[in-house]
Design a protein around this motif. Structure first.
Motif, PDB file in Angstrom:
ATOM      1  N   LEU A  45       7.401  20.086  -3.378  1.00 47.49           N
ATOM      2  CA  LEU A  45       8.310  18.954  -3.558  1.00 47.49           C
ATOM      3  C   LEU A  45       9.191  18.751  -2.330  1.00 47.49           C
ATOM      4  O   LEU A  45       9.413  17.610  -1.904  1.00 47.49           O
ATOM      5  CB  LEU A  45       9.175  19.161  -4.812  1.00 47.49           C
ATOM      6  CG  LEU A  45       8.423  19.171  -6.136  1.00 47.49           C
ATOM      7  CD1 LEU A  45       9.385  19.453  -7.286  1.00 47.49           C
ATOM      8  CD2 LEU A  45       7.662  17.884  -6.380  1.00 47.49           C
ATOM      9  N   ILE A  46       9.665  19.834  -1.746  1.00 48.14           N
ATOM     10  CA  ILE A  46      10.482  19.720  -0.533  1.00 48.14           C
ATOM     11  C   ILE A  46       9.633  19.183   0.623  1.00 48.14           C
ATOM     12  O   ILE A  46      10.098  18.367   1.419  1.00 48.14           O
ATOM     13  CB  ILE A  46      11.145  21.063  -0.179  1.00 48.14           C
ATOM     14  CG1 ILE A  46      12.073  21.541  -1.305  1.00 48.14           C
ATOM     15  CG2 ILE A  46      11.891  20.970   1.153  1.00 48.14           C
ATOM     16  CD1 ILE A  46      13.206  20.607  -1.664  1.00 48.14           C
ATOM     17  N   ASP A  47       8.375  19.612   0.700  1.00 45.27           N
ATOM     18  CA  ASP A  47       7.469  19.060   1.714  1.00 45.27           C
ATOM     19  C   ASP A  47       7.302  17.560   1.536  1.00 45.27           C
ATOM     20  O   ASP A  47       7.319  16.807   2.513  1.00 45.27           O
ATOM     21  CB  ASP A  47       6.084  19.714   1.628  1.00 45.27           C
ATOM     22  CG  ASP A  47       5.981  21.002   2.408  1.00 45.27           C
ATOM     23  OD1 ASP A  47       6.991  21.425   3.024  1.00 45.27           O
ATOM     24  OD2 ASP A  47       4.886  21.595   2.419  1.00 45.27           O
ATOM     25  N   GLU A  48       7.127  17.123   0.300  1.00 42.75           N
ATOM     26  CA  GLU A  48       6.965  15.692   0.034  1.00 42.75           C
ATOM     27  C   GLU A  48       8.218  14.928   0.458  1.00 42.75           C
ATOM     28  O   GLU A  48       8.125  13.840   1.031  1.00 42.75           O
ATOM     29  CB  GLU A  48       6.663  15.456  -1.442  1.00 42.75           C
ATOM     30  CG  GLU A  48       5.276  15.927  -1.851  1.00 42.75           C
ATOM     31  CD  GLU A  48       4.992  15.783  -3.334  1.00 42.75           C
ATOM     32  OE1 GLU A  48       5.880  15.328  -4.100  1.00 42.75           O
ATOM     33  OE2 GLU A  48       3.867  16.137  -3.748  1.00 42.75           O
ATOM     34  N   LEU A  49       9.390  15.495   0.184  1.00 41.86           N
ATOM     35  CA  LEU A  49      10.642  14.869   0.599  1.00 41.86           C
ATOM     36  C   LEU A  49      10.688  14.742   2.117  1.00 41.86           C
ATOM     37  O   LEU A  49      10.984  13.671   2.650  1.00 41.86           O
ATOM     38  CB  LEU A  49      11.832  15.707   0.099  1.00 41.86           C
ATOM     39  CG  LEU A  49      13.220  15.189   0.476  1.00 41.86           C
ATOM     40  CD1 LEU A  49      13.515  13.885  -0.244  1.00 41.86           C
ATOM     41  CD2 LEU A  49      14.276  16.242   0.157  1.00 41.86           C
ATOM     42  N   ALA A  50      10.356  15.813   2.813  1.00 43.65           N
ATOM     43  CA  ALA A  50      10.393  15.819   4.278  1.00 43.65           C
ATOM     44  C   ALA A  50       9.372  14.858   4.880  1.00 43.65           C
ATOM     45  O   ALA A  50       9.571  14.358   5.990  1.00 43.65           O
ATOM     46  CB  ALA A  50      10.167  17.233   4.803  1.00 43.65           C
ATOM     47  N   LYS A  51       8.310  14.589   4.148  1.00 47.11           N
ATOM     48  CA  LYS A  51       7.288  13.660   4.648  1.00 47.11           C
ATOM     49  C   LYS A  51       7.626  12.204   4.344  1.00 47.11           C
ATOM     50  O   LYS A  51       6.840  11.307   4.634  1.00 47.11           O
ATOM     51  CB  LYS A  51       5.924  14.025   4.058  1.00 47.11           C
ATOM     52  CG  LYS A  51       5.380  15.312   4.642  1.00 47.11           C
ATOM     53  CD  LYS A  51       4.046  15.679   4.048  1.00 47.11           C
ATOM     54  CE  LYS A  51       3.543  16.980   4.673  1.00 47.11           C
ATOM     55  NZ  LYS A  51       2.346  17.488   4.023  1.00 47.11           N
ATOM     56  N   GLY A  52       8.787  11.972   3.723  1.00 51.18           N
ATOM     57  CA  GLY A  52       9.238  10.612   3.503  1.00 51.18           C
ATOM     58  C   GLY A  52       8.801   9.973   2.201  1.00 51.18           C
ATOM     59  O   GLY A  52       8.979   8.777   2.010  1.00 51.18           O
ATOM     60  N   LYS A  53       8.249  10.751   1.306  1.00 46.31           N
ATOM     61  CA  LYS A  53       7.804  10.204   0.024  1.00 46.31           C
ATOM     62  C   LYS A  53       9.017   9.710  -0.779  1.00 46.31           C
ATOM     63  O   LYS A  53      10.102  10.297  -0.707  1.00 46.31           O
ATOM     64  CB  LYS A  53       7.069  11.303  -0.756  1.00 46.31           C
ATOM     65  CG  LYS A  53       6.138  10.810  -1.813  1.00 46.31           C
ATOM     66  CD  LYS A  53       5.260  11.946  -2.320  1.00 46.31           C
ATOM     67  CE  LYS A  53       4.175  11.414  -3.216  1.00 46.31           C
ATOM     68  NZ  LYS A  53       3.338  12.483  -3.740  1.00 46.31           N
ATOM     69  N   ALA A  54       8.837   8.662  -1.537  1.00 47.77           N
ATOM     70  CA  ALA A  54       9.915   8.103  -2.364  1.00 47.77           C
ATOM     71  C   ALA A  54      10.309   9.098  -3.449  1.00 47.77           C
ATOM     72  O   ALA A  54       9.453   9.778  -4.026  1.00 47.77           O
ATOM     73  CB  ALA A  54       9.459   6.795  -2.997  1.00 47.77           C
ATOM     74  N   MET A  55      11.598   9.149  -3.740  1.00 47.46           N
ATOM     75  CA  MET A  55      12.113  10.105  -4.726  1.00 47.46           C
ATOM     76  C   MET A  55      11.454   9.915  -6.095  1.00 47.46           C
ATOM     77  O   MET A  55      11.157  10.888  -6.778  1.00 47.46           O
ATOM     78  CB  MET A  55      13.628   9.968  -4.835  1.00 47.46           C
ATOM     79  CG  MET A  55      14.275  11.051  -5.663  1.00 47.46           C
ATOM     80  SD  MET A  55      14.017  12.740  -5.051  1.00 47.46           S
ATOM     81  CE  MET A  55      15.217  12.797  -3.759  1.00 47.46           C
ATOM     82  N   GLU A  56      11.179   8.677  -6.493  1.00 47.28           N
ATOM     83  CA  GLU A  56      10.544   8.429  -7.798  1.00 47.28           C
ATOM     84  C   GLU A  56       9.178   9.093  -7.874  1.00 47.28           C
ATOM     85  O   GLU A  56       8.770   9.603  -8.910  1.00 47.28           O
ATOM     86  CB  GLU A  56      10.411   6.916  -8.059  1.00 47.28           C
ATOM     87  CG  GLU A  56      11.718   6.190  -8.170  1.00 47.28           C
ATOM     88  CD  GLU A  56      12.408   5.944  -6.820  1.00 47.28           C
ATOM     89  OE1 GLU A  56      11.714   5.774  -5.787  1.00 47.28           O
ATOM     90  OE2 GLU A  56      13.649   5.939  -6.798  1.00 47.28           O
TER      91      GLU A  56
END
Length: 116
Positions: free
Chosen positions: A100-111
């Motif tokens: 999840l932190i990787d997804e955040l760092a890759k710019g994925k939308a919070m939703e």
């Protein structure tokens, strides 16, 4: 690193690394906290208490009030391993958070990160 050594790491040592990773990609500590609280069921105050108490990862996840039921929707590869195929429940929870932190760092939308 063996699982036992990883499980013995304090969450207080890992947490700043998550925040740094997010902030390097122009994301925020608040977003990291939101992800952690969503996944574990901790409130913000409970999360801060776990950090202050320097709980190890095993204890941190064992005390989690309510691991999110949508965590099973987290799929993908982290450290060369598919998170959905990890057999050890504690290791899987740790890797879910990493993913999840990787997804955040890759710019994925919070939703999308929160599987809404």
């Amino acid at each position: 690193m063996t699982n036992d050594r990883l499980f013995a790491l304090t969450f207080a040592k890992v947490y700043p690394l998550y925040v740094q990773k997010a902030e390097r990609k122009n994301r925020t500590k608040a977003e990291v906290d939101r992800i952690i609280c969503w996944l574990t069921g901790y409130s913000q105050a409970q999360l801060e208490r776990q950090i202050e108490q320097e709980s190890d990862l095993k204890t941190f996840f064992a005390r989690a009030p309510a691991f999110h039921p949508n965590s099973s929707l987290i799929k993908g590869v982290i450290c060369g391993v598919r998170v959905e195929e990890i057999e050890d429940p504690l290791m899987q929870k740790i890797r879910y958070l990493d993913k999840l932190i990787d997804e955040l760092a890759k710019g994925k939308a919070m939703e999308k990160i929160l599987r809404e």
